[in-house]
Design a protein around this motif. Structure first.
Motif, PDB file in Angstrom:
ATOM      1  N   SER A   1     -22.462 -21.969 -59.606  1.00 20.59           N
ATOM      2  CA  SER A   1     -23.867 -21.675 -59.908  1.00 20.59           C
ATOM      3  C   SER A   1     -24.631 -21.114 -58.717  1.00 20.59           C
TER       4      SER A   1
ATOM      5  N   LYS B   1     -28.734 -26.751 -54.733  1.00 20.43           N
ATOM      6  CA  LYS B   1     -29.603 -25.832 -55.445  1.00 20.43           C
ATOM      7  C   LYS B   1     -30.773 -25.395 -54.570  1.00 20.43           C
TER       8      LYS B   1
ATOM      9  N   TYR C   1     -26.797 -19.788 -65.474  1.00 22.92           N
ATOM     10  CA  TYR C   1     -27.252 -21.172 -65.472  1.00 22.92           C
ATOM     11  C   TYR C   1     -28.770 -21.233 -65.533  1.00 22.92           C
TER      12      TYR C   1
ATOM     13  N   THR D   1     -26.351 -32.334 -56.272  1.00 26.60           N
ATOM     14  CA  THR D   1     -26.115 -30.932 -56.565  1.00 26.60           C
ATOM     15  C   THR D   1     -26.688 -30.074 -55.452  1.00 26.60           C
TER      16      THR D   1
ATOM     17  N   ILE E   1     -19.437 -31.504 -53.896  1.00 32.58           N
ATOM     18  CA  ILE E   1     -20.785 -31.427 -54.448  1.00 32.58           C
ATOM     19  C   ILE E   1     -20.826 -30.294 -55.459  1.00 32.58           C
ATOM     20  N   ALA E   2     -21.580 -30.489 -56.532  1.00 37.48           N
ATOM     21  CA  ALA E   2     -21.617 -29.501 -57.599  1.00 37.48           C
ATOM     22  C   ALA E   2     -22.529 -28.343 -57.264  1.00 37.48           C
ATOM     23  N   ALA E   3     -22.047 -27.150 -57.550  1.00 39.19           N
ATOM     24  CA  ALA E   3     -22.911 -25.980 -57.566  1.00 39.19           C
ATOM     25  C   ALA E   3     -22.943 -25.505 -59.009  1.00 39.19           C
TER      26      ALA E   3
ATOM     27  N   GLN F   1     -33.008 -26.617 -63.454  1.00 40.89           N
ATOM     28  CA  GLN F   1     -33.067 -28.025 -63.831  1.00 40.89           C
ATOM     29  C   GLN F   1     -34.412 -28.580 -63.375  1.00 40.89           C
TER      30      GLN F   1
ATOM     31  N   PRO G   1     -30.536 -22.530 -59.792  1.00 43.73           N
ATOM     32  CA  PRO G   1     -29.224 -21.995 -59.431  1.00 43.73           C
ATOM     33  C   PRO G   1     -29.366 -20.572 -58.907  1.00 43.73           C
TER      34      PRO G   1
ATOM     35  N   PRO H   1     -24.481 -31.227 -62.140  1.00 43.59           N
ATOM     36  CA  PRO H   1     -24.339 -32.221 -61.083  1.00 43.59           C
ATOM     37  C   PRO H   1     -23.124 -33.122 -61.269  1.00 43.59           C
TER      38      PRO H   1
ATOM     39  N   GLU I   1     -26.099 -38.731 -58.812  1.00 46.06           N
ATOM     40  CA  GLU I   1     -25.433 -37.436 -58.835  1.00 46.06           C
ATOM     41  C   GLU I   1     -26.112 -36.493 -57.856  1.00 46.06           C
TER      42      GLU I   1
END
Length: 241
Positions: A161, A199, A217, A197, A125-127, A220, A212, A130, A195
């Motif tokens: 992030s 957060k 960053y 993320t 998973i994105a930090a 969003q 973030p 995404p 996607e």
């Protein structure tokens, strides 16, 4: 109303406490109930906690207290007595004794040791920006102390992030499944059903803002229909090479 396994487990714990003064280990509970893994024991304990039959004692790792006992048919008593086997001495791999009139009190210094459970590991998973979070078939062994009630899964963190929140690239984020979040909670947010993320979740007027924890960053912003909460951060697992 409890399921048969839930009923058997709370009775088994209480019987062992009456015999030895300490709870059985997760391994002993698994064997007594003929379960395939200790993750099944963890799910049963969580269900019993949600139904107010047991509770986790604060500030004590994996310590459990029996709050009340269900009605016990004689057949269940005989079945669990046969499985419980000989008395065992107190060991490190235990949960604490109950402290109610319905069960035998134990010494306050009885605590559990490092039991682990396995939870699904669902990819990365994105930090940061995404990326796709995909379902996987692997499992991750996690100290039970890091998990509370409810169903959990793990995601491997990718990106930086969230570093100011102590979440680093390569960490495993332990997530409790939920679709509800309050402002300021760290969540897994699924964006446009494609996607995901990790957060901070916040509401900003008619928008949802995903913040973030890294000054490099920007937040969003999305319309509420674009974002679905998939879970809340329960803990972080980090491996050191």
């Amino acid at each position: 109303m409890l399921t048969r396994k839930q009923h058997e487990l709370v009775c088994f714990i209480n019987d062992r406490l009456a015999e030895t003064g300490v709870s059985p280990s997760f391994e002993e509970m698994k064997d007594a109930l003929d379960l395939k893994s200790k993750s099944g024991v963890h799910r049963l304990i969580s269900a019993l906690e949600e139904r107010n039959f047991i509770r986790r004692l604060p500030n004590r790792a994996r310590a459990l207290e029996v709050l009340r006992m269900p009605e016990r048919p004689e057949s269940a008593t005989g079945q669990m007595a046969a499985k419980s086997g000989p008395k065992v001495a107190a060991s490190a791999d235990t949960v604490s004794a109950p402290n109610t009139a319905s069960a035998t009190p134990a010494s306050p210094d009885r605590i559990a040791a490092n039991d682990v459970v396995e939870i699904p590991l669902h990819g990365r998973i994105a930090a940061g920006v995404p990326i796709e979070a995909f379902e996987g078939s692997s499992m991750l062994a996690v100290p039970a102390a890091l998990l509370g009630t409810g169903e959990h899964y793990a995601l491997e963190v990718s990106g930086d992030s969230m570093v100011e929140a102590g979440i680093l690239d390569g960490d495993y984020a332990l997530i409790r499944r939920t679709e509800i979040a309050r402002d300021g909670e760290i969540v897994v947010a699924l964006i446009e059903d494609s996607e995901a993320t990790l957060k901070y979740f916040r509401r900003e007027g008619a928008m949802v803002r995903l913040d973030p924890a890294n000054r490099a960053y920007d937040p969003q912003r999305y319309a509420p229909a674009q974002v679905r909460v998939q879970g809340k951060l329960s803990g972080i697992l980090r491996r050191y090479d």
